[in-house]
Design a protein around this motif. Structure first.
Motif, PDB file in Angstrom:
ATOM      1  N   LEU A   1      -0.924  -1.012  -1.048  1.00 55.50           N
ATOM      2  CA  LEU A   1      -1.582  -2.112  -1.743  1.00 55.50           C
ATOM      3  C   LEU A   1      -1.361  -3.429  -1.001  1.00 55.50           C
ATOM      4  N   GLU A   2      -0.144  -3.650  -0.557  1.00 61.69           N
ATOM      5  CA  GLU A   2       0.167  -4.873   0.178  1.00 61.69           C
ATOM      6  C   GLU A   2      -0.652  -4.955   1.471  1.00 61.69           C
ATOM      7  N   GLU A   3      -0.724  -3.846   2.198  1.00 64.20           N
ATOM      8  CA  GLU A   3      -1.494  -3.820   3.440  1.00 64.20           C
ATOM      9  C   GLU A   3      -2.980  -4.038   3.176  1.00 64.20           C
TER      10      GLU A   3
ATOM     11  N   ARG B   1      -7.782  -7.362   3.361  1.00 65.18           N
ATOM     12  CA  ARG B   1      -8.882  -7.987   2.628  1.00 65.18           C
ATOM     13  C   ARG B   1      -8.885  -9.498   2.843  1.00 65.18           C
ATOM     14  N   ASP B   2      -7.718 -10.106   2.696  1.00 61.00           N
ATOM     15  CA  ASP B   2      -7.634 -11.557   2.889  1.00 61.00           C
ATOM     16  C   ASP B   2      -8.059 -11.958   4.296  1.00 61.00           C
TER      17      ASP B   2
ATOM     18  N   GLU C   1     -10.759  -0.130  -4.185  1.00 62.55           N
ATOM     19  CA  GLU C   1      -9.524   0.434  -3.626  1.00 62.55           C
ATOM     20  C   GLU C   1      -8.294  -0.251  -4.221  1.00 62.55           C
ATOM     21  N   THR C   2      -8.365  -1.566  -4.373  1.00 61.09           N
ATOM     22  CA  THR C   2      -7.257  -2.308  -4.959  1.00 61.09           C
ATOM     23  C   THR C   2      -7.023  -1.868  -6.395  1.00 61.09           C
TER      24      THR C   2
ATOM     25  N   GLY D   1     -22.242  -7.052   0.710  1.00 61.00           N
ATOM     26  CA  GLY D   1     -21.623  -7.061  -0.617  1.00 61.00           C
ATOM     27  C   GLY D   1     -20.796  -5.826  -0.901  1.00 61.00           C
ATOM     28  N   HIS D   2     -21.184  -4.709  -0.345  1.00 64.48           N
ATOM     29  CA  HIS D   2     -20.434  -3.486  -0.625  1.00 64.48           C
ATOM     30  C   HIS D   2     -19.029  -3.522  -0.024  1.00 64.48           C
ATOM     31  N   THR D   3     -18.805  -4.344   0.985  1.00 63.34           N
ATOM     32  CA  THR D   3     -17.468  -4.469   1.576  1.00 63.34           C
ATOM     33  C   THR D   3     -16.502  -5.065   0.573  1.00 63.34           C
ATOM     34  N   VAL D   4     -16.933  -6.119  -0.098  1.00 63.57           N
ATOM     35  CA  VAL D   4     -16.098  -6.755  -1.117  1.00 63.57           C
ATOM     36  C   VAL D   4     -15.850  -5.781  -2.257  1.00 63.57           C
ATOM     37  N   LYS D   5     -16.893  -5.074  -2.673  1.00 62.86           N
ATOM     38  CA  LYS D   5     -16.758  -4.109  -3.779  1.00 62.86           C
ATOM     39  C   LYS D   5     -15.822  -2.971  -3.394  1.00 62.86           C
TER      40      LYS D   5
END
Length: 71
Positions: free
Chosen positions: A23-25, A30-31, A52-53, A43-47
């Protein structure tokens, strides 16, 4: 997810540690990706990052709850 009630405490703790690290990785990745300027992301990248998160957080919550039950 498999039936975690049959796992030993050590296995639960190990799996919890692994998922926490994943989760940290994922959040760091993501950041980094989302803060890129001049880079258009579909948009699907953000989704995908959100999905996953959320899945990792749910798994962590389930493992934590199981460990709490055993105390």
């Amino acid at each position: 997810m498999e039936d975690i009630s049959v796992l030993r405490n050590e296995d639960l703790k190990r799996r919890l540690q692994t998922l926490s690290e994943e989760l940290e990785e994922l959040e760091e990745e993501r950041d980094y990706v989302l803060k890129q300027t001049g880079l258009h992301l579909p948009g699907h990248t953000v989704k995908r990052y959100e999905a996953e998160t959320q899945a990792l957080k749910e798994s962590i919550a389930a493992l934590t709850a199981e460990l709490d039950l055993r105390k």
